[in-house]
Design an enzyme around this catalytic site. Structure first.
Site, mmCIF file in Angstrom:
data_model
loop_
_atom_site.group_PDB
_atom_site.id
_atom_site.type_symbol
_atom_site.label_atom_id
_atom_site.label_comp_id
_atom_site.label_asym_id
_atom_site.label_seq_id
_atom_site.Cartn_x
_atom_site.Cartn_y
_atom_site.Cartn_z
ATOM 1 C CG HIS A 157 -0.124 0.045 2.597
ATOM 2 N ND1 HIS A 157 0.137 1.111 3.063
ATOM 3 C CD2 HIS A 157 -0.015 -1.006 3.388
ATOM 4 C CE1 HIS A 157 0.620 0.931 4.224
ATOM 5 N NE2 HIS A 157 0.644 -0.366 4.595
ATOM 6 C CB CYS A 173 1.477 -3.870 5.605
ATOM 7 S SG CYS A 173 -0.142 -4.349 5.932
#
Length: 202
Positions: A157, A173
């Protein structure tokens, strides 16, 4: 790099490989920044411009993975999109802090533009001031795009903290500056294979 490779590839490519390897070797294996998530912060365009090895660039990359595969090397802080013919497009990334790093093989299961952000309970426990939900948009810690990995909580992301790229700061992440995640979002479809490794192959 073998002699035949040095003959086949231009000097600029060879130097780029050597410089990126040296940069990765110089980074502490568990480098962390003393910075918390900053929901609502909107970085300037100049803050989002990465320099040196962290810039998105085409590099020499030997792998048995087919073109289109995404390969992440946590220790190097780089993400590669295999192009074939021993080339890959490389992006600088932020990775999980110590205790949150992982390796495995997944596929991109979903894609979202300007995703909402719902911090998991573990993150709330560490940072009680965080909102329980934040709608997508500028200033959202998820950034401009998100690519979801399998049925896990992990994603590729964007970020509103470009200064964290190249460091081990996340909860598992992989974050990219917004220009890079937008570029990646357009290049890789749902179903793309994502290989996460801790160290480069010898």
């Amino acid at each position: 790099m073998a002699v035949q490779d040095m003959i086949r590839y231009p000097l600029a490519t060879i130097l780029a490989v050597a410089m990126s390897a040296a940069w990765a070797h110089a980074q502490p294996r568990q480098q962390e920044l003393a910075i918390e998530d900053q929901p609502g912060y909107q970085p300037s365009r100049s803050e989002e411009q990465l320099g040196g090895a962290l810039q998105r660039q085409l590099v020499f990359f030997r792998t048995a993975e087919p073109a289109g595969t995404v390969v992440v090397f946590t220790s190097q802080r780089f993400l590669y999109v295999v192009q074939g013919n021993n080339r890959a497009l490389r992006y600088g990334i932020g990775v999980g802090r110590e205790g949150f790093q992982w390796a495995g093989l997944l596929k991109i299961s979903r894609k979202a533009e300007w995703p909402d952000w719902t911090p998991p309970p573990e993150m709330i426990a560490r940072q009680p001031y965080l909102p329980r939900f934040m709608a997508g948009g500028p200033g959202n810690p998820m950034g401009a795009r998100a690519l979801y990995l399998g049925s896990t909580i992990y994603r590729l992301h964007g970020t509103n903290q470009p200064q964290t790229i190249g460091h081990a700061v996340s909860s598992g992440c992989f974050r990219l500056v917004n220009d890079d995640i937008i570029d990646l979002y357009e290049r890789v479809p749902i179903g793309t294979k994502v290989v996460v490794r801790h160290a480069p192959e010898l």
